[in-house]
Every structure is written in C-alpha cells, then in structure tokens.
Motif scaffolding. Structure first.
Motif, short mmCIF file in Angstrom:
data_model
loop_
_atom_site.label_atom_id
_atom_site.label_comp_id
_atom_site.label_asym_id
_atom_site.label_seq_id
_atom_site.Cartn_x
_atom_site.Cartn_y
_atom_site.Cartn_z
N SER A 1 49.57 33.52 37.87
CA SER A 1 49.93 34.74 38.90
C SER A 1 48.94 35.87 38.41
O SER A 1 48.35 36.46 39.57
N TYR A 2 48.44 36.02 37.36
CA TYR A 2 47.33 37.30 37.10
C TYR A 2 45.95 36.71 37.79
O TYR A 2 45.43 37.31 38.48
N SER A 3 45.78 35.12 37.56
CA SER A 3 44.47 34.90 38.65
C SER A 3 44.77 35.05 40.06
O SER A 3 43.80 35.31 40.78
N GLN A 4 45.85 34.75 40.60
CA GLN A 4 45.98 34.66 41.97
C GLN A 4 45.92 36.17 42.31
O GLN A 4 45.44 36.87 43.31
N ALA A 5 46.48 37.14 41.54
CA ALA A 5 46.45 38.66 41.92
C ALA A 5 44.87 39.08 41.77
O ALA A 5 44.40 40.04 42.71
N LEU A 6 44.05 38.58 40.82
CA LEU A 6 42.55 39.03 40.79
C LEU A 6 41.97 38.51 42.06
O LEU A 6 41.16 39.05 42.77
N GLN B 1 40.50 43.95 30.49
CA GLN B 1 41.80 43.28 30.00
C GLN B 1 41.30 41.75 29.66
O GLN B 1 41.76 41.16 28.86
N GLU B 2 40.39 41.28 30.59
CA GLU B 2 39.96 39.86 29.99
C GLU B 2 39.24 39.76 28.80
O GLU B 2 39.54 38.60 28.13
N ALA B 3 38.38 40.81 28.32
CA ALA B 3 37.98 40.91 27.03
C ALA B 3 38.95 41.03 25.88
O ALA B 3 39.03 40.09 24.89
N TYR B 4 40.14 41.70 26.35
CA TYR B 4 41.06 41.69 25.58
C TYR B 4 42.03 40.48 25.08
O TYR B 4 42.40 40.05 23.90
N LEU B 5 42.23 39.77 26.43
CA LEU B 5 42.92 38.60 26.25
C LEU B 5 42.12 37.60 25.57
O LEU B 5 42.53 36.83 24.99
N LYS C 1 44.35 59.47 47.35
CA LYS C 1 44.95 59.51 48.97
C LYS C 1 43.70 58.84 49.86
O LYS C 1 44.16 58.67 50.97
N ASN C 2 42.56 58.65 49.13
CA ASN C 2 41.44 58.11 50.11
C ASN C 2 41.80 56.48 50.03
O ASN C 2 40.85 55.89 50.80
N MET C 3 42.60 55.94 49.50
CA MET C 3 42.66 54.64 49.16
C MET C 3 43.48 53.96 50.13
O MET C 3 44.69 54.43 50.62
N SER C 4 43.23 52.77 50.85
CA SER C 4 44.05 52.04 51.76
C SER C 4 45.17 51.53 51.00
O SER C 4 45.24 51.17 49.82
N GLN C 5 46.14 51.18 51.72
CA GLN C 5 47.59 50.71 51.17
C GLN C 5 47.20 49.37 50.78
O GLN C 5 47.64 48.76 49.80
N THR C 6 46.22 48.54 51.54
CA THR C 6 45.94 47.06 51.20
C THR C 6 45.36 47.03 49.67
O THR C 6 45.72 46.21 48.77
N ILE C 7 44.29 47.63 49.56
CA ILE C 7 43.91 48.02 48.32
C ILE C 7 44.64 48.45 46.94
O ILE C 7 44.67 47.83 45.98
N MET C 8 45.39 49.23 47.27
CA MET C 8 46.39 49.70 46.24
C MET C 8 47.56 48.76 45.88
O MET C 8 47.65 48.71 44.77
N THR C 9 47.69 47.97 47.02
CA THR C 9 48.68 47.15 46.69
C THR C 9 48.26 45.72 45.67
O THR C 9 48.83 45.34 44.76
N ALA C 10 46.98 45.68 46.07
CA ALA C 10 46.20 44.46 45.45
C ALA C 10 45.90 44.94 43.77
O ALA C 10 46.23 44.33 42.74
N MET C 11 45.59 46.27 43.71
CA MET C 11 45.52 46.63 42.37
C MET C 11 46.80 46.78 41.43
O MET C 11 46.67 46.31 40.32
N ASN C 12 47.88 47.18 42.18
CA ASN C 12 49.06 47.03 41.48
C ASN C 12 49.65 45.84 41.26
O ASN C 12 50.11 45.60 40.04
N ASN C 13 49.33 44.71 42.04
CA ASN C 13 49.59 43.38 41.80
C ASN C 13 48.84 42.75 40.58
O ASN C 13 49.36 42.24 39.58
N VAL C 14 47.56 43.23 40.34
CA VAL C 14 46.73 42.71 39.28
C VAL C 14 47.42 43.34 37.92
O VAL C 14 47.62 42.68 36.99
N THR C 15 47.72 44.60 38.38
CA THR C 15 48.35 45.40 36.74
C THR C 15 49.52 44.68 36.44
O THR C 15 49.84 44.48 35.33
N SER C 16 50.48 44.46 37.50
CA SER C 16 51.76 43.91 37.19
C SER C 16 51.49 42.50 36.47
O SER C 16 52.34 42.02 35.64
N ALA C 17 50.62 41.74 37.05
CA ALA C 17 50.31 40.50 36.63
C ALA C 17 49.86 40.18 35.19
O ALA C 17 49.98 39.64 34.33
N TYR C 18 48.97 41.26 35.03
CA TYR C 18 48.44 41.52 33.52
C TYR C 18 49.30 41.71 32.54
O TYR C 18 49.40 41.14 31.43
N TYR C 19 50.00 42.77 32.75
CA TYR C 19 51.29 42.91 31.86
C TYR C 19 52.36 41.73 31.65
O TYR C 19 52.82 41.55 30.64
#
Length: 508
Positions: free
Chosen positions: A242-247, A272-276, A181-199
C-alpha cells in the motif's frame, strides 16, 4: 480186475526198481514212526508235566528301560574376550569349585590403556563443555543487557534516521501551513495517502516485531507460532504494498504540479525510507544475534553429547575389563579345561563345570507303555557295574512322540541323587512299577492256558487225583513269572504245567 492188479503191481515193481534208494528210506522212516508211537503209548503222559501250588505272594509288574548316566547340570564356561592372551589359569581338571571362583584371567594391559586414554578424553571434553557454556552465557547476558555491538549500532542507526525523519516532517509541516491553499486537491490527496500508508506500514512492522517476540518467549505449539508469524508477515507485506502504491500515485500527481512543498515532501519520503531501512537493519542484527546465540547453544549441546558418548565408552571399557576375569558359573567339578597361559584361545569354551550331585538317565518310553506314566513317578535305577540300586523320579516327559523306524516313543529324564560311586557314562536299567498287588493268589505263568474263545484255564487233577482236567480261572496281573488268579483256585491247589526242560529216556 485181475488184469488191473497185475498192471498195478507191475508199475509198483518198476517204481521200486527204478527208485531203490528212495524206497528204502521211506520204509525206514515208516518203521521209526511205528516204533515211537508204540513207545509213547506205553509211557504215562502225566510224566510230561510238572506241578505247582497256588500260593499267596506279592506280585509286582513293571516296565524296564535302559540308559546311561549323565549329569543333570553341566555348564560351559564361555569367554567373551577374543584375540587376547591368557595370563593366568587358576584351576586344573578335576578341581572342585564354587560359583564365583576365578578360573581364568586374560591379559588386561591393552584394555587398561584404553581406559586411561578414554578418561583423558572425557576430562578434555568436560573442559570444552565448560568453555562452550561460558561463551553462550556471556553472549546471552550481553545481549539481554543491551551490550551487543551489532544491535547497538543498528539501534543508533534507527535513532539517527528517526531524528532526520522528524526534521523532514517538521520542515514539511511548516511549509504546508504556509502554502496549503496553493496546493491542488489531487496533490494533497496523494500526499495524505502516502502519509497514511507510511503510518500503516509502521503499525504493521510494530505488530510483526511483537509477534516475533511473543513467539520466541511463548510456550505455545509450533503450529500456532507458525500461523501467527505467517499472518503477521502477510499484514506487513500488504502495508508495504500500500505504501509503495501511494508513492507511485504521488509521483504521478506531482508531475503536473511542482513546488517547494513537493520538494520538502520528497525529503520527508526519503527520511521515511531511511528510517524503515534502519529498522530493517536493526531486525537483521537481532536475527543475527539470535542465530549466534543458537549456534553457541548448539555448541554446548554438542559438547554435552560428546561427553555422554565418552562416558558410555568409558563404562563399556570398564564392563569389558570385568569379562577379562572368568569365574565359575556354579558349584561343581572342572571336567574340561582348554585355557593355557600365554596362548590366545581358539574357541570361546574355556572350561566345563559339572555338578555330580544330581544325575539323570535319558529313557525312551514306548507309546504302548506311556499310559499311567507321569512326571514325579518314582523308579528304581539299577547300576550293574556297582550292583547298586538308586531311587529316582521321571521328569520332563515329551508332549510329542518321536518316530524312529516306524516306532513311536516319548523321551523322558530320570533324575536321582547321586553319591561318589555313581559316574557319568555308566549303563543302568530303570524299572517303573506299573502295578503292585500285595497278598495275591498266584501260580506260575506257564500253568495258565487259553481256550479257543480266549478264556483261561489250568490243568489240575480231579477228585480222584488220577485224571487231569481243565479248570476255568480268571486271571489278574502278571510279572511274567507269576500270574494272579482272582477266581477258580484256592491257596494250596495243585496245578500242572508242561515243562520244556523235562527229558526222559525211552527203552525197548
């Protein structure tokens, strides 16, 4: 007029006086001519002719050709062996041989040594092939059974990286639950984009691995495999981009907002990067294993090809060994022999074998005599040295004439069955019957005369038997001595002909 006579006789007297010897010669010649005419007129002209009687006989007309007897079948015994000494000569000139009889044997010591060395080389190659095949089979078996150390190490790296990824993921998820709840919408969107791009990238990587596996085990065409591999690689590259752009977007967003959650998310990204990276290492290990297996397979193929080449060399040596024994190509007589024991032949012709059962005579047929001459025609072959006649046939008449000094002729062969007396090199006369007429009414050819219009006649007596007359006749074939008369005479009729051999004495 009187003056002209005196002038003429004066000139004549002057000519005689000036050319006395010439005048005497002319007078003598004139006297001889007058004497001969007087003698001839006193002789019966019938005495100048001989008589012949029209008779029935067989008349044969033929062409004659000259030539020399040569064998029909004569073969050179050739050697394919060079630079090698002759060890044995089993025949002499004049020997009768059968096809396949051994004539000459070359020294085989060198080539037999080559054969032994090649057999050793071939056996060694077979051992090398077995070792290469065993190495390849063991490597492929270990790989299929999961015993390849490089792949095992890479797989362990994936497992370790995945465990760390799960740990980082769980830590992040727990913090998200507490601080979301303390996170802004901008940072949450960026995190979600990274996660989506990773998968998305994981999915593309998985699809790429499946495509690679299918291509390695598929019977599809190379073109199809290349297309699917290219498509899979493009998809993976797009997901990685896409993953690089999300990061990048996430890094920009967190500049304005820093918290424990972002630190945990950074840890998650590192995991994630170590796993890749571990996946890349595993794929590299698999590719290396594939290349190693392929190299071992190439070693097997190389050993197989080397053995095949050695087998061909051995077969070649053995086939060459057969050529060291030279045999007769046919039945016949050894008419020439140049091989000598202990010497290296200077030419490839070791001997000549000739068959004297069939002989031939090469003849030339004039273009004007070619009509009616054809293959298979029988001829008489007269050998003057033997005073003997053989029967032969004309064969192999040229289709194209040969021109020699402006004269065209056709070459041909006359073949005949020879006996022990007919020898190569003997001169012969060949007679080809052109026409053979039986029971023909004939007279001597000298009795046949020609009129100005080309018609024929003979001289004979009239009914009184005293006077000579021209009697028209129709003629047929001739053999040069006698000529056939088809019309104008009957058997027993007398004809006259001028005999060039007749001589007589005139007395006066």
């Amino acid at each position: 007029m009187e003056t002209e006579k005196k002038s003429f006789f004066g000139k004549l007297k002057g000519f005689v006086k000036k050319h006395k010897k010439l005048t005497i010669a002319l007078v003598v010649i004139l006297i001889i001519i007058i004497a001969l005419r007087a003698c001839v007129n006193s002789v019966d002209t019938s005495a100048l002719y001989s008589q012949d009687t029209a008779q029935v006989r067989d008349i044969v007309n033929y062409h004659t050709f000259s030539g020399t007897i040569t064998p029909v079948d004569q073969k050179k015994v050739m050697s394919e062996v060079t630079g090698t000494k002759v060890s044995q000569v089993l025949v002499e000139e004049g020997d009768e041989v059968k096809a396949g009889d051994v004539l000459v044997i070359f020294d085989t010591s060198t080539i037999e040594e080559n054969i032994k060395e090649q057999e050793v080389t071939l056996e060694s190659g077979k051992v090398s092939l077995q070792q290469a095949q065993a190495t390849y089979n063991n490597y492929v078996r270990d790989r299929n059974d999961g015993l390849n150390t490089s792949i095992q190490s890479a797989q362990s790296g994936i497992d370790s990286a995945y465990a760390q990824l799960l740990s980082a993921q769980n830590a992040y998820n727990d913090e998200v639950t507490l601080n979301n709840k303390n996170m802004s919408q901008t940072i949450m969107t960026a995190m979600n984009n990274v996660t989506s791009a990773y998968y998305g990238m994981l999915s593309a990587q998985n699809s790429s691995d499946i495509t690679t596996y299918n291509n390695n085990n598929s019977l599809a065409s190379d073109e199809y495999k290349d297309l699917t591999a290219e498509s899979s690689e493009l998809s993976l590259e797009s997901a990685q981009a896409s993953y690089s752009q999300a990061l990048t977007s996430y890094e920009a967003a967190k500049l304005n907002e820093e918290s424990s959650l972002t630190k945990l998310f950074d840890n998650l990204i590192q995991a994630q990067e170590a796993y890749l990276s571990a996946i890349d290492s595993y794929n590299a290990a698999v590719r290396t294993a594939d290349e190693t297996a392929q190299n071992y397979a190439l070693q097997v193929q190389s050993s197989e090809l080397t053995n095949q080449l050695n087998e061909l060399r051995l077969e070649n040596y053995k086939s060459q060994l057969e050529k060291y024994t030279v045999t007769a190509p046919m039945d016949g007589t050894v008419t020439s022999l140049s091989a000598t024991v202990g010497e290296i032949p200077t030419n490839t012709t070791l001997a000549v074998v000739t068959s004297f059962d069939q002989m031939k005579v090469d003849i030339k047929i004039n273009e004007y005599d070619i009509l009616g001459v054809e293959d298979g025609k029988e001829v008489d072959i007269y050998v003057s040295a033997l005073d003997k006649t053989y029967t032969g046939t004309i064969e192999n008449i040229d289709k194209v004439a040969t021109i020699d000094n402006g004269v065209s002729y056709f070459g041909a062969e006359v073949n005949f069955d020879a006996d022990e007396y007919a020898r190569s090199g003997m001169s012969v006369e060949v007679k080809l019957v052109v026409s053979d007429v039986e029971d023909a009414l004939c007279v001597l050819s000298d009795a046949i005369q020609s009129e100005k219009d080309g018609s024929s006649y003979v001289l004979t007596y009239d009914e009184s038997g005293k006077n000579m007359i021209h009697k028209p006749v129709t003629i047929g074939v001739t053999d040069g001595t006698y000529t056939q008369v088809t019309e104008g005479l009957s058997e027993g009729d007398t004809v006259l002909y001028f005999s060039s051999a007749l001589t007589y004495t005139v007395s006066y």
